[in-house]
Design a protein around this motif. Structure first.
Motif, short mmCIF file in Angstrom:
data_model
loop_
_atom_site.label_atom_id
_atom_site.label_comp_id
_atom_site.label_asym_id
_atom_site.label_seq_id
_atom_site.Cartn_x
_atom_site.Cartn_y
_atom_site.Cartn_z
N ALA A 62 0.84 -1.20 0.00
CA ALA A 62 0.00 0.00 0.00
C ALA A 62 0.86 1.25 0.00
O ALA A 62 2.05 1.20 0.30
CB ALA A 62 -0.91 -0.01 1.22
N ASN A 63 0.25 2.38 -0.34
CA ASN A 63 0.87 3.70 -0.38
C ASN A 63 1.95 3.79 -1.46
O ASN A 63 2.97 4.44 -1.27
CB ASN A 63 1.42 4.10 0.99
CG ASN A 63 1.56 5.60 1.12
OD1 ASN A 63 0.84 6.36 0.48
ND2 ASN A 63 2.50 6.05 1.92
N LEU A 64 1.69 3.16 -2.58
CA LEU A 64 2.61 3.22 -3.72
C LEU A 64 2.42 4.54 -4.46
O LEU A 64 1.32 5.09 -4.47
CB LEU A 64 2.34 2.07 -4.69
CG LEU A 64 2.71 0.67 -4.22
CD1 LEU A 64 2.15 -0.37 -5.19
CD2 LEU A 64 4.21 0.53 -4.09
N LYS A 77 1.06 -7.07 -9.65
CA LYS A 77 -0.12 -6.42 -10.21
C LYS A 77 -0.36 -5.13 -9.46
O LYS A 77 -0.30 -5.10 -8.23
CB LYS A 77 -1.37 -7.29 -10.06
CG LYS A 77 -1.31 -8.62 -10.74
CD LYS A 77 -1.69 -8.53 -12.16
CE LYS A 77 -1.74 -9.91 -12.77
NZ LYS A 77 -1.61 -9.88 -14.19
N ILE A 78 -0.64 -4.06 -10.19
CA ILE A 78 -0.99 -2.79 -9.57
C ILE A 78 -2.45 -2.51 -9.90
O ILE A 78 -2.86 -2.62 -11.05
CB ILE A 78 -0.07 -1.65 -10.07
CG1 ILE A 78 1.34 -1.87 -9.51
CG2 ILE A 78 -0.62 -0.30 -9.65
CD1 ILE A 78 2.34 -0.82 -9.91
N ALA A 79 -3.23 -2.17 -8.89
CA ALA A 79 -4.65 -1.84 -9.10
C ALA A 79 -4.72 -0.49 -9.80
O ALA A 79 -4.06 0.47 -9.40
CB ALA A 79 -5.38 -1.79 -7.77
N ARG A 108 -3.95 3.07 -8.29
CA ARG A 108 -4.77 3.48 -7.16
C ARG A 108 -3.95 3.60 -5.88
O ARG A 108 -4.48 3.89 -4.82
CB ARG A 108 -5.90 2.47 -6.95
CG ARG A 108 -6.88 2.47 -8.10
CD ARG A 108 -7.89 1.38 -7.99
NE ARG A 108 -8.82 1.65 -6.91
CZ ARG A 108 -9.81 0.83 -6.57
NH1 ARG A 108 -9.97 -0.30 -7.21
NH2 ARG A 108 -10.61 1.14 -5.59
N GLY A 109 -2.65 3.32 -5.98
CA GLY A 109 -1.79 3.46 -4.81
C GLY A 109 -1.53 2.17 -4.07
O GLY A 109 -0.92 2.18 -3.00
N PHE A 110 -1.98 1.04 -4.63
CA PHE A 110 -1.66 -0.23 -4.00
C PHE A 110 -1.53 -1.31 -5.06
O PHE A 110 -1.96 -1.15 -6.20
CB PHE A 110 -2.71 -0.64 -2.95
CG PHE A 110 -4.06 -1.00 -3.51
CD1 PHE A 110 -4.38 -2.31 -3.81
CD2 PHE A 110 -5.02 -0.03 -3.72
CE1 PHE A 110 -5.63 -2.65 -4.31
CE2 PHE A 110 -6.27 -0.35 -4.22
CZ PHE A 110 -6.57 -1.66 -4.52
N GLY A 111 -0.88 -2.41 -4.67
CA GLY A 111 -0.69 -3.52 -5.59
C GLY A 111 -0.38 -4.79 -4.83
O GLY A 111 -0.34 -4.80 -3.60
N ALA A 154 3.56 0.32 2.84
CA ALA A 154 3.13 -0.65 3.86
C ALA A 154 3.03 -2.00 3.16
O ALA A 154 2.39 -2.12 2.11
CB ALA A 154 1.78 -0.25 4.43
N VAL A 155 3.67 -3.01 3.72
CA VAL A 155 3.67 -4.35 3.13
C VAL A 155 3.03 -5.31 4.13
O VAL A 155 3.46 -5.40 5.28
CB VAL A 155 5.11 -4.81 2.79
CG1 VAL A 155 5.09 -6.19 2.13
CG2 VAL A 155 5.78 -3.80 1.87
N LYS A 156 1.99 -6.01 3.68
CA LYS A 156 1.25 -6.94 4.55
C LYS A 156 0.97 -8.22 3.77
O LYS A 156 0.99 -8.23 2.54
CB LYS A 156 -0.11 -6.34 4.94
CG LYS A 156 -0.05 -5.03 5.65
CD LYS A 156 -1.45 -4.50 5.87
CE LYS A 156 -1.40 -3.11 6.46
NZ LYS A 156 -2.73 -2.53 6.59
#
Length: 189
Positions: free
Chosen positions: A65-67, A89-91, A113-116, A144-146
């Motif tokens: 997140a927060n890409l 993959k990037i949304a 969209r800022g996450f992938g 943020a990596v989860k």
């Protein structure tokens, strides 16, 4: 004589306000149809955001997140190169069809969209990436990596399958930022 002469305006009367504010069904009143006022009585239902409620933690996939919005999938693979990624993959932002066609005609990629999601080689690599990459700064943004949450029945079955919840392959639109730029002639949504 002429009826539409400037300066010959009829004065407003009290009956206009009385007709609109009187009780429903009273003589001389006007009933306003709510469908013609532009407001609907029932609000539109919003799509669920976030991971599926009955989802299962992935064994090899991480959610990033927060890409940066202009980050490409090849760059995301490069960032996670130490963890043996098999796919990324990037949304992409949802935009109207005519805008997709304009971007394709100009050979411009869609913004993210800022996450992938990144699929890694093993569960061990997944945990290592979550621990080491969480909080790292990429192009001025702290990512943020989860551990990703898979939809039930789709647990890491195909790394190239469209991401659940992202608008991947909707109406024939490719799921990658590069794909939308390189398939201008082949795909029209």
């Amino acid at each position: 004589g002429p009826t539409n002469v400037p300066g010959q305006v009829l004065p407003l009367t009290e009956t206009t306000n009385e007709a609109l504010t009187a009780e429903d069904g009273a003589e001389g009143t006007t009933t306003v149809n709510p469908s013609k006022t532009g407001r609907n009585s029932a609000p539109r239902e919003r799509k669920q955001r976030g991971p599926p409620e009955d989802g299962v933690p992935s064994k090899t996939k991480v959610m990033v997140a927060n890409l940066p919005y202009d980050l490409r999938e090849d760059k995301l693979l490069e960032i996670f190169a130490d963890y043996s990624p098999s796919s990324a993959k990037i949304a992409l932002r949802p935009i109207p069809r005519f805008m997709v066609k304009k971007l394709q005609a100009r050979n411009e990629p869609r913004k993210g969209r800022g996450f992938g999601f990144v699929t890694l080689a093993s569960e061990e690599m997944q945990h290592k990436a979550c621990h080491e990459m969480n909080g790292k700064v990429i192009e001025g943004r702290e990512i943020a990596v989860k551990v990703a949450i898979d939809s039930p029945g789709k647990e890491d079955e195909d790394p190239n399958a469209p991401i659940e919840g992202s608008l991947a392959h909707k109406d024939g639109v490719p799921s990658t930022a590069e794909g939308s730029a390189h398939t201008a002639a082949a795909v029209a949504s």
